[in-house]
Design a protein around this motif. Structure first.
Motif: not given
Length: 339
Positions: A315, A326, A294-296, A302, A298
């Protein structure tokens, strides 16, 4: 007085008196019925067992043998019809080119795309292929558009019947490491045996249904990952074959689509896996960073340099152009790694 002697009993047997003809008639009728029934049963037995060798040989000869060409088909469903500006338009174009560039790295596909909405990529050379479609290509009625991924994978199987594996990767994601091949990075028996997470609750944290502890690489037909919320359907792999058709048809069953799950097809998959051992017995959950970083951090693992792909999960809920924003730091980066 003389009394008459009582009549003597005759020493011989009484004369034969034929019985009523009704009883033999009934017996003959019953015997005829029984005989006909037995003949019918024997015919049915012959039909289904006596000629089984012929049927099995016919089935085996008519069953399609997968050649593995292409080895992998990358499937992505786009929503480019709703782009609102140049930023989103260029973002969609970039994602499409990313898929084709990865396929070209492991085969031959035409580059660049003439138009960002071009999806007809089909060449007759061995190598990875792409199946890039719009969700509007499929009739979904009132069900959420995310269900289109199931139909798209099934469509790709029909379009590329000889492919070995299919990789669904959603629109809001980029392939970052072109050197990793699906058949080696994921499906190689030694790696799959080492990476599959066994005895794992299907729905975290405490689902009583868990992945099989005795699963082997040869058993696996479906490969998914799990994030903090549960199974992730934004990136998954499936081995082409009869089981894959059965699974996709089951997943897309109108009954499950009518349940109105909160997370649509994702919750439907979790439901199916927990209630159908036939599917659970073919499922492997692997570490998220292998195909679905994942991009973050959260919602899950990641992205780190060297990972196969990065997804910008959630997103679309941040803003209308949240995905493009992103993805921006990674758009030039993936092109550098592919060069």
């Amino acid at each position: 007085m003389h009394f008459a002697y009582p009549p003597r009993k005759k020493s011989g047997p009484p004369p034969y008196l034929p019985r009523s003809t009704r009883i033999p008639t009934l017996r003959k009728s019953r015997l005829k019925t029984i005989a006909i029934t037995c003949v019918a049963i024997l015919f049915v037995i012959w039909l289904f067992s006596g000629s089984s060798s012929t049927k099995s040989s016919t089935r085996s000869s008519s069953r399609h043998v997968i050649t593995g060409e292409p080895p992998v088909v990358i499937v992505t469903v786009f929503d480019s019809k709703s782009v609102k500006g140049d930023s989103d338009y260029n973002y969609i174009k970039d994602v499409m080119e990313n898929r084709v560039a990865y396929a070209e790295k492991h085969g031959k596909c035409p580059l660049p795309l003439k138009e960002p909405l071009d999806a007809g990529i089909n060449v007759d050379k061995i190598g990875y292929k792409t199946h890039l479609v719009e969700f509007t290509d499929y009739e979904l009625n009132d069900t959420p558009r995310s269900w289109a991924k199931v139909v798209a994978v099934r469509h790709a199987m029909a379009k590329f019947p000889d492919c070995r594996y299919l990789w669904f990767l959603e629109q809001n994601a980029l392939i970052m490491n072109p050197n990793l091949k699906i058949e080696d990075h994921v499906f190689a028996a030694s790696k799959l045996e080492a990476n599959m997470i066994k005895d794992l609750p299907v729905v975290p944290p405490d689902s009583i249904i868990k992945t099989f502890s005795h699963l082997t690489a040869d058993d696996v037909e479906l490969v998914v990952t799990q994030d903090k919320e549960g199974l992730s359907t934004g990136s998954f792999l499936i081995r082409n074959g009869e089981w894959a058709k059965f699974f996709l048809d089951t997943w897309f069953d109108p009954l499950y689509r009518s349940y109105n799950f909160q997370r649509a097809e994702t919750h439907a998959l979790e439901h199916i896996v927990q209630w159908h051992p036939t599917i659970l017995s073919k499922l492997a959950v692997i570490p998220q960073d292998l195909i679905n970083s994942y991009g973050t951090a959260t919602k899950g693992k990641a992205y780190e340099n060297g990972d196969l792909a990065i997804r910008f999960a959630g997103c679309t809920r941040s803003s209308s152009s949240g995905c493009a924003e992103q993805a921006k730091p990674y758009q030039s980066k993936w092109r550098e790694t592919f060069a």
